[in-house]
Structures are given as structure tokens and as C-alpha cells.
Design a protein around this motif. Structure first.
Motif, PDB file in Angstrom:
ATOM      1  N   LYS A  38       3.073   5.735  -2.951  1.00  0.00           N
ATOM      2  CA  LYS A  38       4.253   6.470  -3.414  1.00  0.00           C
ATOM      3  C   LYS A  38       4.220   6.622  -4.936  1.00  0.00           C
ATOM      4  O   LYS A  38       4.479   7.702  -5.468  1.00  0.00           O
ATOM      5  CB  LYS A  38       5.516   5.734  -2.970  1.00  0.00           C
ATOM      6  CG  LYS A  38       6.771   6.509  -3.120  1.00  0.00           C
ATOM      7  CD  LYS A  38       7.930   5.740  -2.507  1.00  0.00           C
ATOM      8  CE  LYS A  38       9.117   6.621  -2.299  1.00  0.00           C
ATOM      9  NZ  LYS A  38      10.211   5.921  -1.635  1.00  0.00           N
ATOM     10  N   VAL A  39       3.891   5.528  -5.636  1.00  0.00           N
ATOM     11  CA  VAL A  39       3.812   5.584  -7.101  1.00  0.00           C
ATOM     12  C   VAL A  39       2.719   6.556  -7.529  1.00  0.00           C
ATOM     13  O   VAL A  39       2.926   7.363  -8.443  1.00  0.00           O
ATOM     14  CB  VAL A  39       3.571   4.165  -7.684  1.00  0.00           C
ATOM     15  CG1 VAL A  39       3.169   4.232  -9.144  1.00  0.00           C
ATOM     16  CG2 VAL A  39       4.805   3.303  -7.503  1.00  0.00           C
ATOM     17  N   GLU A  40       1.577   6.491  -6.879  1.00  0.00           N
ATOM     18  CA  GLU A  40       0.487   7.410  -7.215  1.00  0.00           C
ATOM     19  C   GLU A  40       0.896   8.860  -6.981  1.00  0.00           C
ATOM     20  O   GLU A  40       0.606   9.739  -7.784  1.00  0.00           O
ATOM     21  CB  GLU A  40      -0.774   7.079  -6.407  1.00  0.00           C
ATOM     22  CG  GLU A  40      -1.441   5.789  -6.812  1.00  0.00           C
ATOM     23  CD  GLU A  40      -1.927   5.790  -8.251  1.00  0.00           C
ATOM     24  OE1 GLU A  40      -2.438   6.823  -8.720  1.00  0.00           O
ATOM     25  OE2 GLU A  40      -1.773   4.747  -8.914  1.00  0.00           O
ATOM     26  N   SER A  96       0.833  -1.207   0.000  1.00  0.00           N
ATOM     27  CA  SER A  96       0.000   0.000   0.000  1.00  0.00           C
ATOM     28  C   SER A  96       0.863   1.250   0.000  1.00  0.00           C
ATOM     29  O   SER A  96       0.582   2.207  -0.720  1.00  0.00           O
ATOM     30  CB  SER A  96      -0.928   0.017   1.212  1.00  0.00           C
ATOM     31  OG  SER A  96      -1.843  -1.029   1.141  1.00  0.00           O
ATOM     32  N   ASP A  97       1.920   1.241   0.808  1.00  0.00           N
ATOM     33  CA  ASP A  97       2.827   2.389   0.831  1.00  0.00           C
ATOM     34  C   ASP A  97       3.485   2.584  -0.526  1.00  0.00           C
ATOM     35  O   ASP A  97       3.621   3.721  -1.002  1.00  0.00           O
ATOM     36  CB  ASP A  97       3.904   2.207   1.911  1.00  0.00           C
ATOM     37  CG  ASP A  97       3.337   2.314   3.317  1.00  0.00           C
ATOM     38  OD1 ASP A  97       2.197   2.814   3.466  1.00  0.00           O
ATOM     39  OD2 ASP A  97       4.036   1.890   4.261  1.00  0.00           O
ATOM     40  N   ASP A 119       2.567  14.039  -9.168  1.00  0.00           N
ATOM     41  CA  ASP A 119       3.578  15.091  -9.301  1.00  0.00           C
ATOM     42  C   ASP A 119       4.054  15.221 -10.742  1.00  0.00           C
ATOM     43  O   ASP A 119       4.242  16.326 -11.241  1.00  0.00           O
ATOM     44  CB  ASP A 119       4.780  14.812  -8.394  1.00  0.00           C
ATOM     45  CG  ASP A 119       4.516  15.189  -6.953  1.00  0.00           C
ATOM     46  OD1 ASP A 119       3.509  15.886  -6.695  1.00  0.00           O
ATOM     47  OD2 ASP A 119       5.313  14.797  -6.087  1.00  0.00           O
ATOM     48  N   PHE A 120       4.252  14.069 -11.401  1.00  0.00           N
ATOM     49  CA  PHE A 120       4.752  14.104 -12.776  1.00  0.00           C
ATOM     50  C   PHE A 120       3.773  14.809 -13.697  1.00  0.00           C
ATOM     51  O   PHE A 120       4.161  15.593 -14.545  1.00  0.00           O
ATOM     52  CB  PHE A 120       5.026  12.687 -13.285  1.00  0.00           C
ATOM     53  CG  PHE A 120       5.524  12.661 -14.699  1.00  0.00           C
ATOM     54  CD1 PHE A 120       6.847  12.954 -14.980  1.00  0.00           C
ATOM     55  CD2 PHE A 120       4.671  12.371 -15.743  1.00  0.00           C
ATOM     56  CE1 PHE A 120       7.312  12.957 -16.280  1.00  0.00           C
ATOM     57  CE2 PHE A 120       5.124  12.359 -17.054  1.00  0.00           C
ATOM     58  CZ  PHE A 120       6.458  12.649 -17.317  1.00  0.00           C
ATOM     59  N   TYR A 121       2.482  14.519 -13.518  1.00  0.00           N
ATOM     60  CA  TYR A 121       1.489  15.094 -14.416  1.00  0.00           C
ATOM     61  C   TYR A 121       0.943  16.440 -13.952  1.00  0.00           C
ATOM     62  O   TYR A 121       0.137  17.038 -14.634  1.00  0.00           O
ATOM     63  CB  TYR A 121       0.341  14.109 -14.637  1.00  0.00           C
ATOM     64  CG  TYR A 121       0.769  12.950 -15.495  1.00  0.00           C
ATOM     65  CD1 TYR A 121       1.049  13.126 -16.847  1.00  0.00           C
ATOM     66  CD2 TYR A 121       0.941  11.683 -14.953  1.00  0.00           C
ATOM     67  CE1 TYR A 121       1.473  12.074 -17.632  1.00  0.00           C
ATOM     68  CE2 TYR A 121       1.361  10.623 -15.733  1.00  0.00           C
ATOM     69  CZ  TYR A 121       1.623  10.822 -17.072  1.00  0.00           C
ATOM     70  OH  TYR A 121       2.040   9.791 -17.852  1.00  0.00           O
ATOM     71  N   ASN A 122       1.401  16.914 -12.794  1.00  0.00           N
ATOM     72  CA  ASN A 122       0.988  18.223 -12.304  1.00  0.00           C
ATOM     73  C   ASN A 122       1.596  19.282 -13.223  1.00  0.00           C
ATOM     74  O   ASN A 122       2.810  19.379 -13.339  1.00  0.00           O
ATOM     75  CB  ASN A 122       1.474  18.406 -10.868  1.00  0.00           C
ATOM     76  CG  ASN A 122       1.039  19.736 -10.283  1.00  0.00           C
ATOM     77  OD1 ASN A 122       0.611  20.640 -10.990  1.00  0.00           O
ATOM     78  ND2 ASN A 122       1.158  19.852  -8.975  1.00  0.00           N
TER      79      ASN A 122
END
Length: 177
Positions: free
Chosen positions: A87-89, A82-83, A94-97
Motif C-alpha cells: 500500500k505504501v509503495e 506485506s499488504d 501515485d505521489f510521484y506519478n
């Protein structure tokens, strides 16, 4: 040693509360009850392998302990997973922000690089050739002079003119960044 059903029921009544309490120290109450019930099913299943009735409590406690550990390990794996997913999410968000995305920076740098190359292409012939040899091929002034058959001073003059022309042409672009 085969346990008569009556003795099995008696063992269940005598040890169930203590085993449940023990298991609840390791896992939550619902899981503790499930584990103790599974322990008694294992006892019933393997009763022929138990040689001495004195080992029955040890057998039950060992099963409860092992099953509790397995649940804790499974929970740790689930929590770590889950962590990792979180983290990936987070990284994906952040990448697509658009505010934190480097894509625009990359596009702007490509655009700037194209403008610089266009400005270099517009330099007069020898001036462009000297500039390219110096800055893109990393040659020393002496090497350029020897390669082109001109004096070092002429190389310096061409570089000075090229840099001055490029600064003039690109000053708005560079300061905009």
C-alpha cells in the motif's frame, strides 16, 4: 515420569502420522512435519513433568495446536506487513506519478496567486485599498466607507473598477486553468 527411550520411539511411531495429519489441516505439510518433530522434542525435554502416560497424547496435540497457531499468526503478521508495504509503495508511486502529481497544480496555483497579487498591486491607490479591505480583509462596504471616510457609493465604484481591471488583466490566466 521418565520415558524409556524404547517407549518414546514406540510413541513416536504410533502418534507421528496422526499428529502430522492433524497439523497439516492447520498449516502446510512441511511446516506440519516440523511442528510434530518439535512436539516430540518438547515431550522429551519435559517428560519429567508428565505424571501419567495417558496425558502424553493430549500434551503432544496441545503443542502441535499451539505451534500451528503461532505459525498462522506469524503468517498473518507477515501478510499484513506485506499488504501495508504494498500500500505504501502504491501510494508512493501515485505521489510521484507526474500525471497524478499535485505538485504541478500547486506550482500553477502559486504562479496564479502571484499574478493576481501583481494585478492587485497595479490597481490605482484608492481602488486597490478598497479592494484589499473588501476581499482580503473581508470588510463590508459600510465599514470600508467609515474607515476611509468616503461614501458607500464610492466604495462600490472602486470595487467595480477593481474587479473590472482584474478580470481584464487576468482573463487569459483564469481561462487557461
Amino acid at each position: 515420569m521418565e520415558l524409556p527411550e524404547q517407549r518414546f520411539r514406540q510413541l513416536f511411531r504410533e502418534t507421528y502420522p496422526a499428529l502430522t495429519f492433524y497439523a497439516s489441516r492447520l498449516v502446510n505439510a512441511d511446516e506440519a512435519e516440523d511442528i510434530v518433530q518439535e512436539a516430540f522434542m518438547e515431550l522429551w525435554k519435559y517428560q519429567d513433568n508428565i505424571e501419567d502416560e495417558g496425558h502424553i497424547k493430549a500434551f503432544l496435540y496441545r503443542i502441535v495446536y499451539t505451534r500451528s497457531l503461532n505459525i498462522l499468526k506469524h503468517q498473518a503478521v507477515v501478510n499484513n506487513y506485506s499488504d501495508s508495504v504494498k500500500k505504501v509503495e502504491s501510494l508512493k508511486l501515485d505521489f510521484y506519478n507526474p500525471e497524478k502529481n499535485n505538485v504541478m497544480d500547486y506550482i500553477e496555483s502559486i504562479e496564479l496567486r502571484k499574478q493576481i497579487n501583481d494585478a492587485i498591486d497595479e490597481l490605482p491607490g484608492k481602488c486597490r485599498e478598497v479592494f484589499i479591505l473588501s476581499y482580503q480583509h473581508d470588510k463590508k462596504n459600510k465599514e470600508i466607507a467609515e474607515q476611509l471616510g468616503i461614501s458607500i457609493r464610492t466604495v462600490e465604484v472602486h470595487l467595480y473598477k477593481a474587479i473590472k481591471a482584474l478580470r481584464e488583466r487576468l482573463k487569459e490566466k483564469v481561462y487557461a486553468l
